[in-house]
Design a protein around this motif. Structure first.
Motif, PDB file in Angstrom:
ATOM      1  N   ASP A 293      41.167  34.445  27.793  1.00 39.31           N
ATOM      2  CA  ASP A 293      41.592  35.702  28.384  1.00 39.31           C
ATOM      3  C   ASP A 293      43.098  35.677  28.672  1.00 39.31           C
ATOM      4  O   ASP A 293      43.635  34.676  29.125  1.00 39.31           O
ATOM      5  N   ASP A 296      44.022  34.743  32.197  1.00 37.17           N
ATOM      6  CA  ASP A 296      43.801  33.322  32.461  1.00 37.17           C
ATOM      7  C   ASP A 296      44.968  32.501  31.924  1.00 37.17           C
ATOM      8  O   ASP A 296      45.432  31.553  32.557  1.00 37.17           O
ATOM      9  N   ALA A 320      39.940  32.474  43.314  1.00 38.99           N
ATOM     10  CA  ALA A 320      39.547  33.047  42.042  1.00 38.99           C
ATOM     11  C   ALA A 320      40.389  32.439  40.921  1.00 38.99           C
ATOM     12  O   ALA A 320      39.892  32.177  39.835  1.00 38.99           O
ATOM     13  N   ARG A 321      41.657  32.181  41.202  1.00 46.03           N
ATOM     14  CA  ARG A 321      42.508  31.527  40.193  1.00 46.03           C
ATOM     15  C   ARG A 321      41.910  30.204  39.787  1.00 46.03           C
ATOM     16  O   ARG A 321      41.770  29.877  38.618  1.00 46.03           O
ATOM     17  N   ARG A 323      38.863  29.130  40.118  1.00 46.56           N
ATOM     18  CA  ARG A 323      37.611  29.285  39.379  1.00 46.56           C
ATOM     19  C   ARG A 323      37.858  29.658  37.934  1.00 46.56           C
ATOM     20  O   ARG A 323      37.233  29.149  37.024  1.00 46.56           O
ATOM     21  N   ARG A 324      38.811  30.569  37.747  1.00 49.87           N
ATOM     22  CA  ARG A 324      39.046  31.035  36.378  1.00 49.87           C
ATOM     23  C   ARG A 324      39.662  29.952  35.526  1.00 49.87           C
ATOM     24  O   ARG A 324      39.309  29.802  34.350  1.00 49.87           O
ATOM     25  N   PRO A 826      31.897  42.567  38.721  1.00 51.56           N
ATOM     26  CA  PRO A 826      32.619  41.563  37.918  1.00 51.56           C
ATOM     27  C   PRO A 826      34.081  41.427  38.324  1.00 51.56           C
ATOM     28  O   PRO A 826      34.633  40.321  38.273  1.00 51.56           O
ATOM     29  N   ILE A 827      34.702  42.538  38.737  1.00 52.14           N
ATOM     30  CA  ILE A 827      36.117  42.469  39.108  1.00 52.14           C
ATOM     31  C   ILE A 827      36.286  41.617  40.356  1.00 52.14           C
ATOM     32  O   ILE A 827      37.140  40.733  40.433  1.00 52.14           O
ATOM     33  N   GLU A 829      34.145  39.435  41.509  1.00 55.01           N
ATOM     34  CA  GLU A 829      33.754  38.046  41.229  1.00 55.01           C
ATOM     35  C   GLU A 829      34.915  37.277  40.610  1.00 55.01           C
ATOM     36  O   GLU A 829      35.128  36.115  40.892  1.00 55.01           O
ATOM     37  N   GLN A 830      35.650  37.955  39.728  1.00 53.40           N
ATOM     38  CA  GLN A 830      36.737  37.290  39.015  1.00 53.40           C
ATOM     39  C   GLN A 830      37.956  37.066  39.869  1.00 53.40           C
ATOM     40  O   GLN A 830      38.692  36.125  39.658  1.00 53.40           O
ATOM     41  N   SER A 831      38.217  38.004  40.784  1.00 55.15           N
ATOM     42  CA  SER A 831      39.558  37.982  41.316  1.00 55.15           C
ATOM     43  C   SER A 831      39.644  37.922  42.829  1.00 55.15           C
ATOM     44  O   SER A 831      40.725  37.969  43.358  1.00 55.15           O
ATOM     45  N   ARG A 837      33.403  38.061  47.707  1.00 59.44           N
ATOM     46  CA  ARG A 837      32.293  37.818  46.781  1.00 59.44           C
ATOM     47  C   ARG A 837      30.945  37.905  47.490  1.00 59.44           C
ATOM     48  O   ARG A 837      29.982  38.461  46.973  1.00 59.44           O
TER      49      ARG A 837
END
Ligand SMILES: Nc1ncnc2c1ncn2[C@@H]1O[C@H](COP(=O)(O)OP(=O)(O)O)[C@@H](O)[C@H]1O
Ligand SMILES: [Mg+2]
Length: 1009
Positions: A293, A296, A320-321, A323-324, A826-827, A829-831, A837
């Motif tokens: 991504d 990412d 989140a960083r 995790r990604r 999803p947004i 969860e990602q960020s 969360r």
């Protein structure tokens, strides 16, 4: 002697293109350039063949390093011709290139010293050189096996290639000469590898398994010098020979506190982006992580310090960083088919963030074609030592026979040294590095004379004294160096285990490195225009570091801090050097800078920097005028950010800060820190404590009356008061935020991106809870701001704009809300951070349950969330809500006793922790379940529960409580067969629900017969 043969590529074509005249001119120029070079290296031009040159080194004058000189000459010739080539290309439009071949061989005596050698005299050698020339690539140098053997320690050679040569039936081996060490270099000579048979057998087997898809993690454990790195080198070369790629990261004692150091260096090694500048390095990263991504990749580049300055970084939460990044690294590893060995050397020095990142990576290794080798000393017990399904190999000391084999190899077999071999073996106690160092010590002391493997001992073994520890031997050897060499070694030790002459010079230290190389204290590791050196062993660096005067060392640290690039990425390192230099103020500033930079990148890294800054500030002398302020700031940052991740109790740290702030009269820091304390208490489920500290700090905030402070800090207090149902306070502070924001959505943003949108959602909640009729506008306005908000704000709007309202019956869940929640999921969860969360999933769960279509999925979500929160000790304030819903599900399943039990517990818990928002729900669920069970005792318990609810927060405006009580009283009356009472309560309930416009309650009331 060594013969050099050089020839012009396609000379006929060049002749045809430029004509005979110009060709002669070119050849003349070429010849003179080549001769100059050959002479410079002490060689003799033997022959000029018209389009080629033959030169010899080592004859007629015997030169012991003829092969090396010939190699240097060959490379210089190519360099020289290259500049000519450009000129010719420009003028004549032809490519003038040379091939060069080298071959070494014995000299035929009798021919030497009698003028130019006759071609026949050395015919065989020349022939081979000529053949090497013939197989060399244009512009390249090829050497025969005989030359390669003579220079392989100093030259960088290509892999052996088998080449077919005219006139010989069998192919011969040839190697490309790529470069030569600049400066003189004591090449690393290692004793032959002894013992370690089963270790190598095991590792070889694991490597094979890994190549076949059963990846594996192996820890190699042992004290310094025992041979961990050596085993790694042995297995790595085995892997390389089998076509497996090997990447290494070395942890260092001085980077233990530099976040991300080890992991970044591994990523750089893997992607080949080491030493590349920004754009080139980014290209490498993108090649390696193809398909990843774009955001990412931006995050990764930012962390590696090679981010594109023009790119905008995604605004996401540090957690989140992390995790990604982990997800991307793992996905790439899983997708990779190429067998790979990763080496993490000296993990006992790994920085904490790399440790946790790599630990996550290790968990997917079993599913990849990867072997991970981790070396560490026995004292290390961190995460990398406990990777799941990993193997550990503890390296035992070498046994007596292996040690005597080693000492014999080091010393030789002369009778004078045989006794010494035992002494060395005995003293070294199975540690091969110790044995090597003892021998080096003895040669330096001239107790031994000769060379490696062939020493003579000039003193009786009984009189030889050998220091008793490895450290002491090294110290003695360093002590013996001449002052300039020692200065260089000491300065290098401050730089790190890798260093360049350039850095030494920048520190004002002459890089006198030859003696150090010769003494095998350091090795050259990179050649060419930017040479690099490394300590031969970490212990040598450690001893050199420790043995110098503290004041000298401090000065070196200070200078080093000044020559490192002064940027955010280096802030921690600079801070560490300045701290070692004793420049506490400057060290503090850099650590605080690092903390600020990391706050939105990696909160753990930020916490580390604040922690370091705190230590530095505490170490300041008591009379330093800035001391108090400097002690307060990092503590305040630590306390106010603590809630972002789960962490051990910070109440001690907080109390300490409170005392400091009181002392200094620093109200703002105090309030800021109390935000952290409030959230901390809240997330631990101690709502009463949270509410108390909220009141306390909001009193301070109100007394300072700084608008941005008020907007920025009040959120924790508002949530705390919502949770404890102190609605008057909640409404007052949301009002203040809304007023101060003056319609600007982002004004005063500190934690959430839009304090205004969040405050509107909260005021809406406070209003419907308390019974203000205009509640609906607030929710609508907040939801209207949804699209322009950041993910954290969005999750707040959804949680409070929808979730709470559904739960408490203010609004009815509908499909539109569900769509919005599912889209946000999803947004977020990602960020976003952990809290957001949890909130978004909680909202999804309750919405599904209230909508009814997917009740089971909703219960499932809440069940998982409860497990998560309890196991992580996080967002415990939400757990009672989960309990209520889960108990309802249990009751629906017919397990009434069970449900009653857990609801009683939940209510007890809510009352003791003042976590009262959900108590209406819990009492309603309890009463309904008890009525279903229906014994006389049950009815009595239900009545008591309702009366207790009605009296909770008595006197406070709390319409939801009043509504709920009416409804439950109606149900009770019905159960008792009291129809009149039932109608009375039901009608009151209906009227109230309609009056306030509570959709949920209106529906429930309408459904009552
Ligand atoms: N099995 C062995 N046989 C011969 N020499 C060894 C052996 N193991 C280690 N050595 C030598 O001992 C020295 C120290 O080993 P090294 O692997 O660097 O130790 P560690 O990494 O455990 O600190 C090196 O010079 C290495 O070549
Ligand atoms: Mg090692």
């Amino acid at each position: 002697m060594t013969v050099l043969f050089a020839d012009v590529v396609h000379s006929m074509d060049i002749a045809a293109a430029v004509g005979a005249e110009r060709l002669r001119e070119l050849m003349g120029e070429l010849f003179s350039r080549c001769s100059t070079v050959v002479q410079r290296y002490g060689g003799t031009v033997d022959k000029f063949t018209g389009d080629g040159i033959m030169a010899v080194f080592g004859a007629p004058i015997a030169l012991e390093d003829h092969a090396l000189r010939a190699c240097r000459a060959a490379l210089d010739i190519q360099k020289n011709v290259h500049s000519l080539e450009e000129e010719v290309e420009h003028r004549d439009h032809v490519a003038l290139q040379l091939r060069v071949g080298l071959n070494s061989g014995g000299v035929i005596t009798g021919e030497i010293g009698t003028g130019p050698l006759s071609y026949t005299a050395v015919g065989e050698q020349v022939g081979m050189a000529e053949r090497m020339e013939a197989v060399a690539p244009p512009g390249g140098v090829m050497v025969s096996e005989s030359t390669a053997r003579l220079v392989e320690n100093v030259a960088i050679l290509g892999d052996p290639e088998l080449v077919h040569i005219k006139g010989t039936p069998l192919p011969v081996s040839a190697r490309r000469l790529l470069a030569i060490a600049t400066g003189r270099r004591t090449d690393r000579v290692e004793p032959s590898f002894v013992g370690r048979e089963w270790e190598m057998g095991a590792l070889g087997g694991l490597l094979d398994r890994a190549v076949n898809g059963n990846g594996c993690v192996v820890g190699l454990v042992g004290p310094p010098g025992i041979g961990k790195s050596r085993i790694v080198r042995e297995i790595a070369s085995r892997a390389t020979n089998a076509g497996v790629e090997v990447y290494t990261t070395c942890c260092e004692s001085y980077t233990t506190d530099v976040p991300f150091h080890a992991a970044a260096s591994l990523v750089r090694a893997t992607t080949g982006s080491n030493g590349l500048d920004g754009a080139a390095a980014r290209a490498q990263i993108r090649a390696r992580f193809s398909g990843a991504d774009e955001e990412d990749l931006l995050i990764l580049e930012d962390l590696l310090g090679i981010g594109d300055p023009a790119a905008t970084l995604p605004q996401i939460d540090p957690d989140a960083r992390r995790r990604r990044l982990a997800a991307m690294v793992n996905a790439t590893a899983l997708a990779r088919r190429t067998p790979t060995v990763y080496v993490i050397e000296d993990a006992h020095w790994i920085d904490g963030i790399s440790e946790s990142m790599l630990a996550e990576f290790l968990s997917v290794v079993p599913r990849t074609r990867t072997l991970v080798l981790i070396t560490y000393r026995p004292e290390y017990v961190g995460a990398l030592a406990h990777a799941p399904r990993s193997q550990t190999i503890a390296l035992e000391p070498l046994d007596d026979s292996q040690m005597s084999q080693l000492s014999t190899e080091l010393l030789g077999k002369d009778r004078s040294v045989t006794g010494l071999a035992d002494l060395v073996a005995g003293r070294a106690a199975g540690n091969p590095f110790f044995a090597e160092e003892i021998v080096r010590d003895l040669t330096e002391r001239d107790v031994l004379i000769g060379g490696r493997g062939c020493y003579l001992c000039v003193e009786p073994a009984t009189e030889i004294n050998v220091p008793s520890t490895l450290q002491a031997v090294i110290a003695a050897r360093i002590d013996r160096l001449d002052p300039a060499a020692k200065r260089a070694l000491n300065a290098a030790a401050v730089i790190g285990s890798q260093f360049s002459p350039e850095t030494l010079r920048a520190l004002g230290i002459e890089p006198v490195l030859d003696d150090l190389s010769r003494a095998e204290l350091i090795d050259q590791t990179a050649f060419g225009p930017r040479p690099e050196y490394a300590f031969r062993h970490g212990l040598i660096r450690a001893v050199a570091y420790e043995s110098q005067l503290k004041s000298d060392r401090a000065q070196l640290h200070r200078r080093l801090a000044a020559v490192i690039d002064q940027n955010d990425q280096n802030a921690v390192l600079i801070g560490e050097h300045l701290e070692a230099a004793g420049d506490l103020h400057a060290a503090y500033d850099w650590q605080m800078r690092a903390g600020a930079w990391s706050t939105h990148r990696d909160i753990t890294a930020a916490q580390l920097s604040w922690e370091r800054a705190r230590q530095v500030a505490d170490a300041l002398p008591a009379d330093d005028p800035d001391r108090t302020a400097m002690r307060i700031a990092p503590r305040s940052a630590l306390c106010s950010n603590a809630w972002r991740r789960f962490h051990p109790d910070i109440s001690d740290r907080f109390e300490e800060l409170r005392a400091l702030c009181l002392d200094a009269g620093d109200k703002a820091s105090m309030a800021t820190a109390m935000v952290g304390m409030t959230l901390e208490n809240l997330l631990q489920g101690n709502v009463g404590d949270a509410s108390r500290s909220a009141s306390e700090y909001m009193a301070i905030v109100e007394s300072i009356s700084d608008p941005s402070l008020t907007i920025g800090l009040s959120f924790a207090a508002i949530v705390a008061k919502y949770q404890s149902v102190e609605l008057v306070d909640m409404l007052r502070w949301t009002q203040a935020v809304i007023d101060l924001a003056q319609g600007d959505p982002t004004k005063g943003a500190m934690v959430v991106g839009s304090p205004l949108a969040t405050a509107l959602a909260w005021r809406g909640v406070g209003r419907w809870a308390a019974g203000h009729r205009e509640w609906r506008d607030d929710l609508d306005t907040a939801i209207g701001m949804y699209d322009e908000s950041d993910p954290l704000t969005q999750s707040m709007i959804i949680t409070f704009g929808y979730g709470s309202a559904f739960v408490h019956g203010a609004l009815l869940a509908d499909d539109a809300a569900l769509h919005r929640i599912e889209a946000a999921l999803p947004i977020v969860e990602q960020s976003s951070d952990e809290l957001a969360r949890v909130l978004i999933r909680m909202t999804l769960g309750v919405t599904l349950i209230h909508l009814g279509a997917e009740r089971e999925r909703g219960f499932e979500i809440l069940r998982d969330l409860k497990i998560l929160c309890v196991s992580e000790n996080f967002a415990l304030n939400a757990v009672p809500l989960f309990d209520v819903y889960l108990a309802r599900s249990t009751a629906e399943g017919g397990q009434l006793d069970h449900a009653v039990e857990s609801l009683r517990d939940a209510i007890r818990q809510m009352l003791t922790t003042t976590n009262l928002t959900y108590v209406t729900l819990a009492v309603a669920a309890l009463v309904e379940t008890l009525l279903k069970r229906g014994s006389e005792e049950d009815l009595e318990e239900a009545e008591a529960a309702v009366e207790r609810l009605a009296a909770t927060r008595a006197g406070d405006p709390w319409v939801i409580r009043d509504l709920t009580s009416q409804r439950l009283r109606a149900l009770l009356a019905q159960a008792r067969g009291d129809q009149a009472g039932y109608h009375e309560f039901r009608d009151r309930y209906r009227t109230m629900a309609n009056e306030f416009g509570y959709e949920g309650h209106m529906a429930w009331a309408a459904a009552m017969p």
